[in-house]
Structures are given as structure tokens and as C-alpha cells.
Design an enzyme around this catalytic site. Structure first.
Site, short mmCIF file in Angstrom:
data_model
loop_
_atom_site.label_atom_id
_atom_site.label_comp_id
_atom_site.label_asym_id
_atom_site.label_seq_id
_atom_site.Cartn_x
_atom_site.Cartn_y
_atom_site.Cartn_z
N CYS A 158 7.34 91.93 103.26
CA CYS A 158 5.95 92.40 103.26
C CYS A 158 5.06 91.58 104.18
CB CYS A 158 5.40 92.38 101.83
SG CYS A 158 5.59 90.78 101.01
N HIS A 251 -1.95 91.85 102.23
CA HIS A 251 -1.64 90.62 102.96
C HIS A 251 -2.43 90.62 104.27
CE1 HIS A 251 1.27 89.77 100.01
NE2 HIS A 251 2.39 89.89 100.69
#
Length: 361
Positions: A158, A251
């Protein structure tokens, strides 16, 4: 008549498994018919097995509530029910590698969210907009496994989704040195603030194993198939720090880049806005129409405003500006459990179906 492919979710009770189930509700090609998890969940309905641990913001889909959870270790039994599986099992790396290959050997394709097979040389690790041609390595993997249709394919970590696509869009300018710091949401650890109250108002400057993944995985994505295995690219060199921050989803990366060919800011922005890949050309169901958006405002991208861009499948970029040490710097943002986890795997499965690797049994 329902001609959707029958899907199993391995590790369906955990956070990523739940995200798979939420994303696949009403999917035009795939239907969740089987959920497998640890022996302690087996025999319960999905609703009972998850109990009060449903972590999605949307309600649990009605269609899965009464599905009786199977034991993920009963490989033949689970595999007999499905056309392919998504893997989000919570085990050691060795156990994950073994169980994913065991499913593949039952002639059941495995599309995995786990990291265990990301460096298996004949397993494709794919961001569909960047390296769809890596799926061709599956033919070599099937020879090794002795299968006709069973294989393992994975999606990358990710942490790289907020900058690897950006660097890919800029490859013609030959980036050769990259410094990235990622600010990573707590859902990346499978947590909410209810589970992890000590993260409120806190930052932890360490996420185990994350920095190596963030530095090395983009190079494998930019690599090529040689002699039946994927050989990673050698450039650009990436150095990374990964920090856990008090954000639920999303993120963010602050990135500095040196280029051999010196682009202008307008060229960089134009390359981002025009960047597209096979998922956009094929109009795959989960593909973002605009993969990367560039935001002109100085205070964007922001998690609260931008994390759900293109249903969480797009990447948001802002603050491209010249740097006094490097050539250019920027900030990127991606949704870590959608594009970065379950959604990225669903898009891989859609690509595999479009390429003919996943079919009805």
C-alpha cells in the site's frame, strides 16, 4: 441466469477481508459465494464470526451475512466451491506461501493482498495501470506448479501507491534518485482508533518491514520478464522513511526526485493528467476514469478531502515545485485499503479476467 464468477475470500473476517466483501457488493463480474477464515470462525455465519468487529463505514452486505464460514485450511473443500479466490489471510509468510500455492494447485487462481509471494520470481506483482504485461509470467509459474489454470498473482504494498504511479508517468524524463517519506494511516495495520487509542494525537516513526518494501517493490514493478522470471529494474534508486500517523485511511507521501532530463512543471503536470493504462482502455469495472489527479491548491491533497477520489482507486498529487537540492518535489495521496489493498487486488482480478487467466471452472 447469473453468469458471475464465484469468488472465495480467504481471511474474510479481518479488515482487508471485510474491505473485499464491501467492494464486491454488486460487482458486475464477481460474486462472493464462499468465505473462509481460521478454524475458530469456521461453522459460524459470517455475521456471527465478525460480531462487533465490522470495521467498514458501510453496513455489512445482506448477501454475506448468512454465509457459513469455512475453515481456510480445508483447501480442497473451499476450492471446490469457487472459480477463484482473493487471499487476505493472517498467517506467517511461510504459511501464506504454502496455503496460496496449495489453492493454486487445486486449479484455483489466487489473487493475493499478502506480501508473502511478492518476491517469488514467477509470481506477477502488478499495478494494472503500470505493468499489466507481467501477468505473462503466469505461464511459467503454471509449469512450475504443474497446473492448467491455477496460479498466484499479487498486488504490491500500500505504501508505494502514492508515488510509484507518479514516477511511472514521468519515466521519459529518467528519474534516477528518489527520497520519499510516507505518512501512513492506522488502517494499514488493520486497526481503527477504537482498537488503537494510543495512536490518537501520536506519531510512530517505525513500521516493521515497510521501508524495504517501499524502496524495492517499485523496482520489481518496473522490471521485465527474462527467462521465465521477473527481473527488477535497477533505477531509480529509492530511499524511504515510513511513519505511522493518526489518520484512519490514506497514505500520504512527500517525495523528492532527481531527473536526467530536466522537465518543466507544466510537463510534469501534463504527464500526470494524461497518464492512463490498460484498465482505463478496457474500462474495467473498478478502474478510475482519471487515474492521477493534480490539485493546484497549496494545501492539497488532504486526506479528508481527497482520499476517496475515484472511489478510493485514484491517486491525488499536489505541490509540485522546484527543490534546492533535488530537481522537483511533490506530495501524493492514495487510499491504503482500497487502491492500496483490496481494491487494487480486485482491479488485478478484473485484468486477469480480461486477459483470459481467470475463467469459470
Amino acid at each position: 441466469m447469473n453468469d458471475k464468477l464465484k469468488v472465495g475470500i480467504l481471511g474474510g473476517t479481518g479488515m482487508v477481508g471485510q474491505r473485499f466483501i464491501a467492494l464486491l457488493e454488486n460487482h458486475p463480474w464477481f460474486e462472493v459465494t464462499t468465505i473462509a477464515a481460521s478454524p475458530r470462525s469456521a461453522g459460524k455465519t459470517y455475521e456471527e464470526a465478525v460480531g462487533g468487529r465490522w470495521k467498514m463505514t458501510t453496513p455489512m452486505p445482506e448477501a454475506v451475512k448468512k454465509i457459513v464460514v469455512m475453515n481456510v485450511n480445508e483447501v480442497d473443500k473451499v476450492a471446490s466451491q469457487v472459480d477463484f479466490v482473493f487471499s487476505a489471510v493472517d498467517m506467517t509468510k511461510e504459511e501464506i506461501r504454502a496455503i496460496e500455492e496449495a489453492y493454486a494447485k487445486t486449479e484455483t487462481p489466487v489473487v493475493s493482498n499478502n506480501s508473502a509471494h511478492r518476491w517469488t520470481p514467477d509470481v506477477p506483482m502488478v499495478i494494472p495501470e503500470i505493468n499489466p504485461e507481467h501477468m505473462k509470467v503466469i505461464e511459467f509459474q503454471k509449469k512450475r506448479l504443474g497446473t492448467e489454470r491455477g496460479f498466484v498473482a499479487v498486488k504490491p504494498n500500500c505504501s508505494i501507491q502514492s508515488y510509484a504511479p507518479v514516477l511511472t508517468a514521468w519515466m521519459e524524463f529518467e528519474p534516477y534518485e528518489v527520497v520519499a517519506t510516507t505518512y501512513q494511516a492506522i488502517s494499514g495495520a488493520g486497526k481503527t482508533f477504537k482498537d488503537w487509542p494510543e495512536m490518537e494525537g501520536n506519531i510512530i516513526p517505525y513500521i516493521g518491514g515497510e521501508e524495504e518494501k517501499s524502496e524495492k517493490e517499485p523496482l520489481r514493478i518496473w522490471g521485465e520478464i527474462k527467462d521465465g522470471v521477473i527481473v527488477p529494474a535497477e533505477s531509480p534508486v529509492i530511499t524511504c522513511q515510513c511513519i505511522r500517523v493518526p489518520v484512519l485511511n490514506g497514505h500520504t507521501a512527500a517525495v523528492f526526485v532527481k531527473f536526467r532530463k530536466k522537465p518543466t512543471k507544466d510537463q510534469l503536470i501534463e504527464k500526470l493528467r494524461s497518464f492512463k493504462g490498460v484498465p482505463q482502455e478496457l474500462e474495467l469495472p473498478s478502474a478510475p476514469k482519471q487515474f492521477i489527479q493534480y490539485l493546484e491548491e497549496d494545501n492539497r491533497p488532504q486526506v479528508t478531502l481527497d482520499v476517496d477520489y475515484e472511489n478510493g482507486m485514484g491517486v491525488s498529487v499536489g505541490r509540485i515545485r522546484e527543490d534546492s537540492v533535488y530537481d522537483w518535489k511533490f506530495v501524493g495521496l492514495s487510499h491504503n485499503t482500497v487502491r492500496g489493498a483490496a481494491g487494487g487486488a480486485v482491479l488485478c482480478a478484473e485484468l486477469l479476467k480480461a486477459q483470459g487467466y481467470i475463467t469459470a471452472k
